[in-house]
Scaffold this motif. Structure first.
Motif, PDB file in Angstrom:
ATOM      1  N   SER A 187       1.047  -1.109   0.000  1.00  0.00           N
ATOM      2  CA  SER A 187      -0.224   0.026  -0.054  1.00  0.00           C
ATOM      3  C   SER A 187       0.681   1.357  -0.132  1.00  0.00           C
ATOM      4  CB  SER A 187      -0.920   0.122   1.218  1.00  0.00           C
ATOM      5  OG  SER A 187      -1.722  -1.084   1.096  1.00  0.00           O
ATOM      6  N   ARG A 188       1.830   1.415   0.793  1.00  0.00           N
ATOM      7  CA  ARG A 188       2.765   2.248   0.730  1.00  0.00           C
ATOM      8  C   ARG A 188       3.451   2.773  -0.491  1.00  0.00           C
ATOM      9  NH1 ARG A 188       6.366   0.428   4.622  1.00  0.00           N
ATOM     10  NH2 ARG A 188       4.996   1.099   6.388  1.00  0.00           N
ATOM     11  N   VAL A 189       3.521   2.022  -1.497  1.00  0.00           N
ATOM     12  CA  VAL A 189       4.081   2.414  -2.767  1.00  0.00           C
ATOM     13  C   VAL A 189       2.906   2.397  -3.671  1.00  0.00           C
ATOM     14  CG1 VAL A 189       6.600   1.452  -2.235  1.00  0.00           C
ATOM     15  CG2 VAL A 189       4.765   0.116  -3.275  1.00  0.00           C
ATOM     16  N   GLY A 190       1.830   2.370  -3.344  1.00  0.00           N
ATOM     17  CA  GLY A 190       0.792   2.375  -4.255  1.00  0.00           C
ATOM     18  C   GLY A 190       0.172   1.323  -4.941  1.00  0.00           C
ATOM     19  N   LEU A 191       0.548   0.193  -4.580  1.00  0.00           N
ATOM     20  CA  LEU A 191       0.169  -1.106  -5.075  1.00  0.00           C
ATOM     21  C   LEU A 191      -1.236  -1.647  -4.483  1.00  0.00           C
ATOM     22  CD1 LEU A 191       3.543  -2.677  -5.879  1.00  0.00           C
ATOM     23  CD2 LEU A 191       1.821  -1.872  -7.492  1.00  0.00           C
ATOM     24  N   PRO A 192      -2.059  -2.331  -5.234  1.00  0.00           N
ATOM     25  CA  PRO A 192      -3.365  -2.727  -4.682  1.00  0.00           C
ATOM     26  C   PRO A 192      -3.008  -3.939  -3.819  1.00  0.00           C
ATOM     27  CG  PRO A 192      -3.167  -3.462  -6.974  1.00  0.00           C
ATOM     28  CD  PRO A 192      -1.867  -2.369  -6.503  1.00  0.00           C
ATOM     29  N   ILE A 193      -3.965  -4.376  -2.904  1.00  0.00           N
ATOM     30  CA  ILE A 193      -3.649  -5.418  -2.079  1.00  0.00           C
ATOM     31  C   ILE A 193      -4.726  -6.429  -2.168  1.00  0.00           C
ATOM     32  CG2 ILE A 193      -2.212  -4.067  -0.378  1.00  0.00           C
ATOM     33  CD1 ILE A 193      -4.529  -3.441   1.478  1.00  0.00           C
TER      34      ILE A 193
ATOM     35  N   ASP B  22     -11.219 -24.909   0.844  1.00  0.00           N
ATOM     36  CA  ASP B  22     -11.458 -24.071   1.901  1.00  0.00           C
ATOM     37  C   ASP B  22     -10.389 -23.159   2.407  1.00  0.00           C
ATOM     38  OD1 ASP B  22     -14.048 -25.420   1.948  1.00  0.00           O
ATOM     39  OD2 ASP B  22     -13.349 -27.022   3.491  1.00  0.00           O
ATOM     40  N   GLN B  23      -9.315 -23.775   2.353  1.00  0.00           N
ATOM     41  CA  GLN B  23      -7.822 -22.761   2.920  1.00  0.00           C
ATOM     42  C   GLN B  23      -7.707 -21.657   1.664  1.00  0.00           C
ATOM     43  OE1 GLN B  23      -5.142 -26.092   2.933  1.00  0.00           O
ATOM     44  NE2 GLN B  23      -4.422 -25.169   4.942  1.00  0.00           N
ATOM     45  N   LEU B  24      -8.097 -21.986   0.620  1.00  0.00           N
ATOM     46  CA  LEU B  24      -7.857 -20.854  -0.589  1.00  0.00           C
ATOM     47  C   LEU B  24      -8.819 -19.804  -0.322  1.00  0.00           C
ATOM     48  CD1 LEU B  24      -7.046 -23.314  -3.378  1.00  0.00           C
ATOM     49  CD2 LEU B  24      -5.406 -21.822  -2.170  1.00  0.00           C
ATOM     50  N   ARG B  25     -10.204 -20.233  -0.029  1.00  0.00           N
ATOM     51  CA  ARG B  25     -11.404 -19.556  -0.074  1.00  0.00           C
ATOM     52  C   ARG B  25     -10.971 -18.641   1.384  1.00  0.00           C
ATOM     53  NH1 ARG B  25     -15.673 -17.404  -2.872  1.00  0.00           N
ATOM     54  NH2 ARG B  25     -16.315 -15.805  -1.369  1.00  0.00           N
ATOM     55  N   ALA B  26     -10.777 -19.387   2.436  1.00  0.00           N
ATOM     56  CA  ALA B  26     -10.500 -18.530   3.818  1.00  0.00           C
ATOM     57  C   ALA B  26      -9.219 -17.328   3.471  1.00  0.00           C
ATOM     58  CB  ALA B  26     -10.116 -19.389   4.737  1.00  0.00           C
ATOM     59  N   ALA B  27      -8.337 -17.785   2.716  1.00  0.00           N
ATOM     60  CA  ALA B  27      -7.302 -16.702   2.628  1.00  0.00           C
ATOM     61  C   ALA B  27      -7.703 -15.600   1.650  1.00  0.00           C
ATOM     62  CB  ALA B  27      -5.928 -17.297   1.767  1.00  0.00           C
ATOM     63  N   TYR B  28      -8.382 -16.035   0.530  1.00  0.00           N
ATOM     64  CA  TYR B  28      -9.032 -14.874  -0.247  1.00  0.00           C
ATOM     65  C   TYR B  28      -9.998 -13.965   0.375  1.00  0.00           C
ATOM     66  CZ  TYR B  28     -11.491 -12.780  -4.027  1.00  0.00           C
ATOM     67  OH  TYR B  28     -12.166 -11.986  -5.221  1.00  0.00           O
ATOM     68  N   ASP B  29     -10.785 -14.631   1.442  1.00  0.00           N
ATOM     69  CA  ASP B  29     -11.764 -13.850   2.270  1.00  0.00           C
ATOM     70  C   ASP B  29     -11.020 -12.961   3.248  1.00  0.00           C
ATOM     71  OD1 ASP B  29     -14.036 -15.131   0.660  1.00  0.00           O
ATOM     72  OD2 ASP B  29     -14.387 -16.332   2.410  1.00  0.00           O
ATOM     73  N   ALA B  30     -10.117 -13.543   3.693  1.00  0.00           N
ATOM     74  CA  ALA B  30      -9.141 -12.745   4.648  1.00  0.00           C
ATOM     75  C   ALA B  30      -8.498 -11.389   4.309  1.00  0.00           C
ATOM     76  CB  ALA B  30      -8.117 -13.652   5.331  1.00  0.00           C
ATOM     77  N   MET B  31      -8.188 -11.873   2.888  1.00  0.00           N
ATOM     78  CA  MET B  31      -7.429 -10.676   2.113  1.00  0.00           C
ATOM     79  C   MET B  31      -8.438  -9.522   1.748  1.00  0.00           C
ATOM     80  SD  MET B  31      -5.874 -11.035  -1.750  1.00  0.00           S
ATOM     81  CE  MET B  31      -7.473 -11.144  -2.391  1.00  0.00           C
ATOM     82  N   LEU B  32      -9.690  -9.950   1.390  1.00  0.00           N
ATOM     83  CA  LEU B  32     -10.589  -8.901   0.921  1.00  0.00           C
ATOM     84  C   LEU B  32     -11.143  -8.350   2.279  1.00  0.00           C
ATOM     85  CD1 LEU B  32     -13.022 -10.627  -1.307  1.00  0.00           C
ATOM     86  CD2 LEU B  32     -11.228  -9.015  -2.136  1.00  0.00           C
ATOM     87  N   GLN B  33     -11.028  -9.118   3.301  1.00  0.00           N
ATOM     88  CA  GLN B  33     -11.761  -8.119   4.539  1.00  0.00           C
ATOM     89  C   GLN B  33     -10.883  -7.423   5.186  1.00  0.00           C
ATOM     90  OE1 GLN B  33     -12.621 -11.634   7.138  1.00  0.00           O
ATOM     91  NE2 GLN B  33     -14.426 -12.018   6.077  1.00  0.00           N
ATOM     92  N   ALA B  34      -9.245  -7.767   5.015  1.00  0.00           N
ATOM     93  CA  ALA B  34      -8.208  -6.938   5.472  1.00  0.00           C
ATOM     94  C   ALA B  34      -8.175  -5.530   4.625  1.00  0.00           C
ATOM     95  CB  ALA B  34      -7.012  -7.516   5.622  1.00  0.00           C
ATOM     96  N   ALA B  35      -8.268  -5.787   3.297  1.00  0.00           N
ATOM     97  CA  ALA B  35      -8.458  -4.435   2.400  1.00  0.00           C
ATOM     98  C   ALA B  35      -9.518  -3.706   2.999  1.00  0.00           C
ATOM     99  CB  ALA B  35      -8.505  -4.826   1.203  1.00  0.00           C
ATOM    100  N   GLU B  36     -10.798  -4.031   3.021  1.00  0.00           N
ATOM    101  CA  GLU B  36     -12.009  -3.252   3.584  1.00  0.00           C
ATOM    102  C   GLU B  36     -11.542  -2.737   4.902  1.00  0.00           C
ATOM    103  OE1 GLU B  36     -14.703  -2.595   1.818  1.00  0.00           O
ATOM    104  OE2 GLU B  36     -14.055  -3.891   0.095  1.00  0.00           O
ATOM    105  N   GLY B  37     -10.970  -3.476   5.657  1.00  0.00           N
ATOM    106  CA  GLY B  37     -10.757  -2.675   7.003  1.00  0.00           C
ATOM    107  C   GLY B  37      -9.845  -1.670   6.700  1.00  0.00           C
ATOM    108  N   GLN B  38      -8.845  -1.578   5.890  1.00  0.00           N
ATOM    109  CA  GLN B  38      -8.119  -0.442   5.719  1.00  0.00           C
ATOM    110  C   GLN B  38      -8.641   0.731   4.933  1.00  0.00           C
ATOM    111  OE1 GLN B  38      -4.420  -2.193   3.772  1.00  0.00           O
ATOM    112  NE2 GLN B  38      -3.400  -2.237   5.701  1.00  0.00           N
ATOM    113  N   GLN B  39      -9.689   0.281   4.127  1.00  0.00           N
ATOM    114  CA  GLN B  39     -10.488   1.403   3.356  1.00  0.00           C
ATOM    115  C   GLN B  39     -11.378   2.254   4.307  1.00  0.00           C
ATOM    116  OE1 GLN B  39     -10.504   2.138  -0.083  1.00  0.00           O
ATOM    117  NE2 GLN B  39      -8.779   0.584   0.006  1.00  0.00           N
ATOM    118  N   SER B  40     -11.708   1.715   5.564  1.00  0.00           N
ATOM    119  CA  SER B  40     -12.685   2.426   6.377  1.00  0.00           C
ATOM    120  C   SER B  40     -12.073   3.265   7.490  1.00  0.00           C
ATOM    121  CB  SER B  40     -13.642   1.599   7.064  1.00  0.00           C
ATOM    122  OG  SER B  40     -12.995   0.345   7.668  1.00  0.00           O
TER     123      SER B  40
END
Length: 185
Positions: A116-122, A167-185
């Motif tokens: 994020s610091r260098v302007g790349l999407p997460i 299930d692991q792959l989906r959980a990692a994907y969901d965690a990635m999205l949730q963390a990004a949403e948390g940084q947006q708010s």
């Protein structure tokens, strides 16, 4: 489709504060030169892609973040830049490592913050996970129907994670999205 980036700090950039590096800065030049030197060392150390010594994945380490990255590129019709897709893929691989119990939450957080610091999407939500999963199945690192990911056990401690379940792959994907949403708010 949204590429999730950390909100930009509206304050002027000052010396000593993190921010997007100046493309002409000595700092960025040094980072690029160091990255090139590391890549050269990795390639020279594993010219025939037979793997490294002592369990190190060798040249395959250069694929960190690329399994999801190539799926994002494919699912976006190649509208997401390769570097952006790889940054997202690295965050995903870090989340996957964390869920596998081998990478600390602090290192995952550092992935998100540093990209994020260098302007790349997460993260990226431009296609359903099922489409991304299908696209990952044709990745060159897959062995038959088994996906293989380059993951980390710690900073600079890579390994291959073969055959994580959906299930692991989906959980990692969901965690990635949730963390990004948390940084947006």
């Amino acid at each position: 489709m949204r590429l999730h980036r950390r909100p930009r700090d509206p304050r002027p950039r000052r010396a000593g504060r993190p921010g997007r590096p100046d493309p002409h800065s000595a700092e960025l030049r040094e980072l690029v030169e160091r990255a090139i030197a590391v890549k050269i060392d990795v390639v020279v150390g594993d010219l025939k892609e037979t793997g490294g010594s002592g369990g190190h994945p060798g040249r395959e380490v250069l694929n960190y973040g690329h399994t999801l990255a190539h799926a994002i590129e494919r699912c976006s019709g190649y509208t997401v830049r390769h570097g952006e897709a790889v940054a997202i893929g690295c965050v995903f691989a870090a989340e996957l490592s964390h869920l596998a119990g081998t990478l600390s939450a602090d290192v995952v957080r550092r992935h998100r913050e540093d990209f994020s610091r260098v302007g790349l999407p997460i993260s990226w939500d431009g296609a359903p996970f099922s489409e991304l999963r299908q696209a990952m199945a044709v990745d060159k690192k897959a062995r038959g129907s088994q996906l293989r990911f380059l993951v980390l056990d710690d900073v600079a401690v890579p390994r291959v994670l073969a055959g994580p379940d959906d299930d692991q792959l989906r959980a990692a994907y969901d965690a990635m999205l949730q963390a990004a949403e948390g940084q947006q708010s």
